[in-house]
Design a protein around this motif. Sequence first.
Motif, short mmCIF file in Angstrom:
data_model
loop_
_atom_site.label_atom_id
_atom_site.label_comp_id
_atom_site.label_asym_id
_atom_site.label_seq_id
_atom_site.Cartn_x
_atom_site.Cartn_y
_atom_site.Cartn_z
N THR A 152 19.32 6.47 1.16
CA THR A 152 20.07 5.60 0.26
C THR A 152 19.17 5.22 -0.89
OG1 THR A 152 21.30 4.70 2.09
CG2 THR A 152 21.35 3.43 0.08
N PRO A 153 19.48 5.71 -2.09
CA PRO A 153 18.60 5.37 -3.20
C PRO A 153 18.66 3.88 -3.48
CG PRO A 153 20.22 7.04 -3.81
CD PRO A 153 20.64 6.48 -2.50
N GLU A 154 17.54 3.34 -3.94
CA GLU A 154 17.47 1.90 -4.22
C GLU A 154 18.18 1.60 -5.54
OE1 GLU A 154 13.66 0.22 -2.88
OE2 GLU A 154 13.49 -0.44 -4.96
N ARG A 155 18.72 0.39 -5.63
CA ARG A 155 19.37 -0.04 -6.87
C ARG A 155 18.71 -1.29 -7.41
NH1 ARG A 155 25.75 0.71 -5.17
NH2 ARG A 155 25.68 2.97 -5.28
N SER A 156 18.61 -1.37 -8.73
CA SER A 156 18.10 -2.59 -9.35
C SER A 156 19.11 -3.10 -10.38
CB SER A 156 16.76 -2.33 -10.05
OG SER A 156 16.22 -3.55 -10.52
N PHE A 157 19.12 -4.42 -10.54
CA PHE A 157 19.95 -5.03 -11.57
C PHE A 157 19.08 -5.24 -12.81
CE2 PHE A 157 21.54 -8.89 -13.72
CZ PHE A 157 22.78 -8.40 -14.09
N ILE A 158 19.44 -4.58 -13.88
CA ILE A 158 18.69 -4.67 -15.14
C ILE A 158 19.65 -5.24 -16.18
CG2 ILE A 158 17.47 -3.33 -16.92
CD1 ILE A 158 16.00 -3.23 -14.21
N MET A 159 19.17 -6.20 -16.95
CA MET A 159 20.06 -6.84 -17.93
C MET A 159 19.33 -7.00 -19.26
SD MET A 159 22.01 -10.51 -17.62
CE MET A 159 20.66 -11.27 -16.70
N VAL A 160 19.95 -6.48 -20.32
CA VAL A 160 19.42 -6.75 -21.66
C VAL A 160 19.88 -8.16 -22.02
CG1 VAL A 160 19.22 -5.96 -24.04
CG2 VAL A 160 19.66 -4.29 -22.21
N LYS A 161 18.93 -9.03 -22.33
CA LYS A 161 19.23 -10.44 -22.61
C LYS A 161 19.78 -10.58 -24.04
CE LYS A 161 15.72 -12.20 -19.40
NZ LYS A 161 14.61 -13.17 -19.26
N PRO A 162 20.29 -11.77 -24.39
CA PRO A 162 20.91 -11.92 -25.72
C PRO A 162 20.01 -11.51 -26.89
CG PRO A 162 21.45 -13.80 -24.36
CD PRO A 162 20.46 -12.98 -23.57
N ASP A 163 18.71 -11.79 -26.80
CA ASP A 163 17.81 -11.40 -27.91
C ASP A 163 17.66 -9.88 -27.98
OD1 ASP A 163 16.60 -11.79 -25.42
OD2 ASP A 163 14.62 -12.21 -26.25
N GLY A 164 17.65 -9.22 -26.84
CA GLY A 164 17.57 -7.75 -26.83
C GLY A 164 18.82 -7.13 -27.43
N VAL A 165 19.99 -7.74 -27.14
CA VAL A 165 21.24 -7.25 -27.72
C VAL A 165 21.24 -7.47 -29.23
CG1 VAL A 165 23.76 -7.56 -27.75
CG2 VAL A 165 22.53 -7.62 -25.56
N ILE B 241 13.61 -10.43 -23.74
CA ILE B 241 14.60 -9.36 -23.98
C ILE B 241 15.27 -8.64 -22.81
CG2 ILE B 241 13.64 -8.86 -26.30
CD1 ILE B 241 12.81 -6.07 -25.21
N CYS B 242 14.65 -8.67 -21.63
CA CYS B 242 15.24 -7.87 -20.55
C CYS B 242 14.93 -8.48 -19.19
CB CYS B 242 14.66 -6.46 -20.63
SG CYS B 242 15.52 -5.27 -19.59
N HIS B 243 15.89 -8.43 -18.29
CA HIS B 243 15.70 -8.91 -16.91
C HIS B 243 15.66 -7.70 -15.97
CE1 HIS B 243 16.44 -11.07 -13.13
NE2 HIS B 243 17.29 -10.09 -12.86
N GLY B 244 14.87 -7.82 -14.91
CA GLY B 244 14.88 -6.81 -13.84
C GLY B 244 14.68 -7.49 -12.51
#
Length: 169
Positions: A20-33, A133-136
Amino acid sequence: MFATLLTLLSALYKAMAGKTPERSFIMVKPDGVQRGLVGEIVKRFEQRGYTLRAMKMMHASKPHLEEHYKDLSSKGFFKDLVAYMNSGPVVAMVWEGKDAVKTGRKMLGETNPLASAPGTIRGDFCIEVGRNICHGSDSVESANREISLWFKPEEIIAWDPCIKDWIQE
Ligand code: ADP
């Protein structure tokens, strides 16, 4: 009931066999957008060999962000953090592949961009901890919690890139 048990046992078997490949939640934050860095961040995960399973733009509400960052609720910067994250749209994503959580964090750099090595996302594009800029996700448990907070199961797309066998043995 029996079917659920079989599904769980099958998932457990696959996880134990490393299938089962691992999954991560990655989010570009408002400043990155706002700074037009969505494509750059997506490009880095694609080029590394990770598979995009889900992606959406959202202007997240304060209660949603408070839930996302609930472990930090006692911190002095919590209110500012929620205001920053609520200041514009974010791009939320699920990336999948070998060691996605740990490697995703390495690709991101340190929480403080000034401590982040050049070559990392934060080390290349920012200088402020409150504009990083980014969450992980920082662990597989956090990733699972964050993915289920931001995405419905049907929003996570099952597909295999045709280049898969050129990326993983
Ligand atoms: P990370 O995002 O690297 O996992 P944390 O979970 O510790 O880091 O913090 C979440 C976010 O809160 C950080 O990405 C950053 O935007 C903000 N933050 C963390 N520490 C501070 C701080 N000392 N001052 C202001 N904002 C902070």
